[in-house]
Design a protein around this motif. Structure first.
Motif, PDB file in Angstrom:
ATOM      1  N   UNK A 400       0.836  -1.210   0.000  1.00  0.00           N
ATOM      2  CA  UNK A 400       0.000   0.000   0.000  1.00  0.00           C
ATOM      3  C   UNK A 400       0.868   1.256   0.000  1.00  0.00           C
ATOM      4  N   UNK A 401       1.944   1.222   0.784  1.00  0.00           N
ATOM      5  CA  UNK A 401       2.838   2.381   0.846  1.00  0.00           C
ATOM      6  C   UNK A 401       3.487   2.623  -0.508  1.00  0.00           C
ATOM      7  N   UNK A 402       3.893   1.540  -1.182  1.00  0.00           N
ATOM      8  CA  UNK A 402       4.502   1.669  -2.505  1.00  0.00           C
ATOM      9  C   UNK A 402       3.517   2.279  -3.489  1.00  0.00           C
ATOM     10  N   UNK A 408      -0.781   5.818  -6.781  1.00  0.00           N
ATOM     11  CA  UNK A 408      -1.791   4.847  -7.202  1.00  0.00           C
ATOM     12  C   UNK A 408      -2.653   4.435  -6.014  1.00  0.00           C
ATOM     13  N   UNK A 409      -3.758   3.788  -6.316  1.00  0.00           N
ATOM     14  CA  UNK A 409      -4.640   3.252  -5.277  1.00  0.00           C
ATOM     15  C   UNK A 409      -4.235   1.819  -4.957  1.00  0.00           C
ATOM     16  N   UNK A 469      -5.366  -1.171  -7.448  1.00  0.00           N
ATOM     17  CA  UNK A 469      -4.119  -0.688  -8.045  1.00  0.00           C
ATOM     18  C   UNK A 469      -4.151  -0.856  -9.560  1.00  0.00           C
ATOM     19  N   UNK A 470      -4.579  -2.023 -10.009  1.00  0.00           N
ATOM     20  CA  UNK A 470      -4.568  -2.282 -11.449  1.00  0.00           C
ATOM     21  C   UNK A 470      -5.410  -1.261 -12.204  1.00  0.00           C
ATOM     22  N   UNK A 531     -17.744   0.365 -10.748  1.00  0.00           N
ATOM     23  CA  UNK A 531     -17.759   1.058 -12.048  1.00  0.00           C
ATOM     24  C   UNK A 531     -16.362   1.397 -12.566  1.00  0.00           C
ATOM     25  N   UNK A 532     -15.456   1.781 -11.660  1.00  0.00           N
ATOM     26  CA  UNK A 532     -14.108   2.152 -12.107  1.00  0.00           C
ATOM     27  C   UNK A 532     -13.400   0.973 -12.773  1.00  0.00           C
ATOM     28  N   UNK A 533     -13.626  -0.215 -12.238  1.00  0.00           N
ATOM     29  CA  UNK A 533     -12.997  -1.397 -12.839  1.00  0.00           C
ATOM     30  C   UNK A 533     -13.637  -1.709 -14.186  1.00  0.00           C
ATOM     31  N   UNK A 534     -14.960  -1.608 -14.233  1.00  0.00           N
ATOM     32  CA  UNK A 534     -15.646  -1.891 -15.495  1.00  0.00           C
ATOM     33  C   UNK A 534     -15.226  -0.922 -16.592  1.00  0.00           C
TER      34      UNK A 534
END
Length: 701
Positions: A400-402, A408-409, A469-470, A531-534
């Protein structure tokens, strides 16, 4: 359980003991590449032809005689107060500057020093060397050349190494085993030399080695301490102190014997009044004395453990085949099961040389974890993969820190790490992304194995954080109207500059597959799709193609004309083979791409898992003859040694991703994959030369 009633071709039950035992490893001489190991996934001990580590120097440039564990790590004191932040380097990516943990050359002053320190530390320890001291009748030390009538057998069915040799006509018989659940070896020695004081046992301990292969550490006696502490008349504890690292080696024996310190970090166990010596050494992070189980206790435990392993997992029998290569392929399959069990099934993802000896300072490479261990699921040994999955939770804060540091999330899984997930500086590793969806693949395999809410609840948080993250890593290009991967990326085929590269097809396909799986997990849990992934799934860039074939990356329009681009991993094929493809995948284009790769690739400049990678693509494309041909391609990097290890090069004599990849490909070639045509053994030729029987395998996604 995975497909416990999976149909075996030709119907008859496999004689598993016969299958396994015909591939026992037998050594009749000292062979520097022929050492064999016992282990349990958390610990392994590798021996020469004597059954112990008696002649380690001879094996140093072969398959070394290491004693390693998952917990045995060490760091040299950071006296210069190096900070990892000193080697952060910004790259233009995703429309902004992103910091990466870069590796600077030694000639760059302090940055080079910082790079070297954090690459070399922490490093995995060789916990100790246990070997015979053999004396001739005149009192002089015996050498390798003095040992005759050598016959050593690694009995795969029982997990025992039985070694026989003679010294000046006197027989020596040794049985070496590893406790199934403790970091302990047990040894039984029978010989007239025992009673004559011509056979004793030496224990030696090194300092931590900061070289790439962990060869050093033996000549730095002043930097560590080893203290002998008697605990009974037949046991001692050797307490180890290396800077902040502490561990112990508890030694116990039967019969009369004495343990003496011969030199700093060197001890000798001398038996008396018997032709038999049984002893055990238990390595532990703890320095308190523990009861050490005797040989008579551990031997039946070990035998029953291995019998369960071989009886309950998958099995593939090629013995009825007339193709002359079948026996060799079957040998590789059986030995790879043993080697991945003892080296790749621990609580931490393994290094590429397992628990045999160091490569890359002993550090795991997370993009290799799939190749090491995903096969356990398809071979009906799910616990051997799931044993390591909780480790990802322990390093999730670092991930998460990276991700946060780079804007990034979610969680960004690093690539080259130590045991607690610290990222190492590298000119390549920080830019790789294909390890990212691996956790989704592992979790999905776990769910396919046991479809229950407990599995979903166990892994959901890491699944969702991985997908976050992706989705945030994919960058929307307003000109293209598509999400792209890169720049600031090095693909799995590590032949491209991070600052120039974008949209490699394997990573695009893995992003599509991974985000789609993450959405399925939300739906299984009664949650709405995100929705963000879709949006990323819908608008992800198509697989890049040119002149009727897929490119290594959209940025590499010279993929098949620039010689360096036709080396390393041909992962362009992984988009359909390793993965089931994407909706936009064009089958004729992939067929042409496969043919192109087979024609132009520099196969001597590949790696051991590339052959299973290509075989899986061949199978999905309906090319079973080529699937087998590539699995058995006669090139250096596809060499499988007498002991089953996959040889690569002079400084990488074993390579376990090649073993694990072979098992993944074989499971797929036997049992098939989701949505196949239901043809039995679809990855094997139907030319009448292959009789393939299998049990307890599962389909590949």
């Amino acid at each position: 359980m995975l497909m416990l009633l999976a149909t075996a071709s030709f119907g008859q039950k496999i004689d598993r003991k016969a299958l396994v035992s015909r591939h026992n490893v037998v050594n009749t001489r000292f062979d520097s590449l022929g050492s064999v190991s016992v282990g349990n996934g958390e610990f392994a001990y590798t021996v020469d032809a004597t059954g112990l580590q008696t002649f380690p120097d001879y094996y140093q440039r072969g398959v070394p005689l290491g004693t390693q564990s998952q917990w045995g790590w060490h760091s040299v004191p950071n006296t210069n107060n190096y900070r990892i932040e000193e080697v952060y380097k910004e790259y233009e990516a995703q429309g902004r500057k992103v910091p990466y943990t870069y590796a600077f050359n030694a000639n760059t002053g302090r940055k080079g020093e910082v790079t070297n320190y954090f690459r070399e530390n922490a490093h995995r320890l060789d916990l100790g060397r246990i070997g015979f001291v053999l004396k001739k009748a005149d009192g002089s030390l015996a050498g390798r050349q003095d040992l005759k009538q050598i016959r050593q057998t690694l009995d795969l069915w029982t997990g025992e190494i039985r070694s026989h040799f003679e010294l000046e006509g006197q027989p020596v018989d040794v049985v070496t085993i590893c406790h199934p659940s403790l970091d302990q070896i047990n040894v039984q020695v029978k010989s007239p030399l025992v009673q004559k004081n011509r056979l004793t046992v030496s224990l030696r301990f090194p300092y931590g080695a900061t070289d790439w292969e962990g060869e050093g550490g033996w000549d730095i006696p002043g930097n560590h301490t080893t203290t002998l502490r008697p605990t009974s008349s037949r046991s001692v504890v050797l307490d180890r102190k290396l800077d902040t690292t502490r561990y112990s080696a508890a030694v116990a024996w039967t019969g009369e014997a004495r343990m003496q310190e011969k030199a700093p970090h060197q001890f000798e166990l001398t038996p008396a009044n018997s032709n038999v010596l049984e002893f055990a050494v238990l390595f532990s992070e703890q320095t308190n004395a523990k009861a050490v189980a005797a040989f008579a206790v551990v031997q039946p435990l070990n035998k029953s453990h291995y019998e369960r392993f071989w009886q309950t997992g998958g099995a593939v029998d090629l013995s009825g085949s007339t193709d002359p290569r079948a026996s060799e392929l079957e040998r590789r399959i059986v030995l790879s099961q043993y080697l991945t069990k003892i080296n790749c099934s621990g609580t931490i993802p393994p290094q590429e040389t397992g628990l045999v000896y160091n490569s890359w300072y002993g550090k795991p490479h997370l993009e290799m974890h799939w190749w090491h261990a995903a096969h356990f699921m398809l071979w009906n040994r799910p616990a051997l993969l799931e044993r390591s999955l909780p480790w990802y939770r322990t390093i999730s804060d670092k991930g998460r820190e990276l991700a946060h540091r780079q804007g990034f999330a979610g969680i960004r899984w690093p690539k080259m790490v130590d045991d607690v997930g610290n990222e190492s500086p590298s000119p390549i590793a920080p830019f790789l992304i294909w390890q990212q969806p691996h956790f989704l693949y592992f979790a999905e395999l776990a769910y396919r194995n046991h479809k229950d809410k407990k599995t979903l609840d166990t892994y959901k948080d890491l699944v969702f954080a991985t997908a976050d993250f992706m989705a945030s890593y994919a960058y929307f290009d307003k000109v293209k109207g598509k999400y792209i991967l890169g720049k600031g990326l090095i693909p799995a085929q590590e032949r491209f500059k991070a600052e120039d590269t974008f949209n490699p097809p394997f990573e695009l396909a893995y992003w599509y597959w991974g985000l789609s799986v993450a959405q399925q997990w939300r739906e299984r849990l009664g949650m709405g799709r995100k929705p963000e992934w879709d949006q990323v799934i819908k608008e992800l860039s198509p697989l890049p193609a040119q002149d009727g074939v897929y490119l290594a990356a959209e940025s590499a329009t010279d993929s098949y004309t620039n010689p360096p681009y036709m080396t390393d991993h041909p992962t362009v094929l992984g988009a359909y083979g390793y993965l089931p493809g994407t909706p936009d995948l064009d089958m004729p284009t992939m067929q042409r791409t496969f043919d192109k790769v087979m024609k132009v690739w520099s196969w001597e400049n590949t790696w051991g898992w590339d052959y299973p990678l290509v075989a899986m693509t061949a199978a999905r494309l309906g090319k079973p003859e080529q699937a087998v041909d590539v699995l058995l391609m006669n090139v250096t990097k596809n060499t499988f040694l007498h002991n089953g290890h996959n040889y690569q090069r002079d400084n990488l004599r074993i390579y376990l991703p090649g073993n694990g990849g072979l098992l993944m490909a074989i499971a797929m070639m036997c049992e098939g994959w989701d949505g196949d045509k239901g043809t039995p053994a679809p990855g094997f030729p139907k030319n009448g030369k292959w009789k393939v029987r299998w049990e307890n395998l599962a389909k590949m996604p």
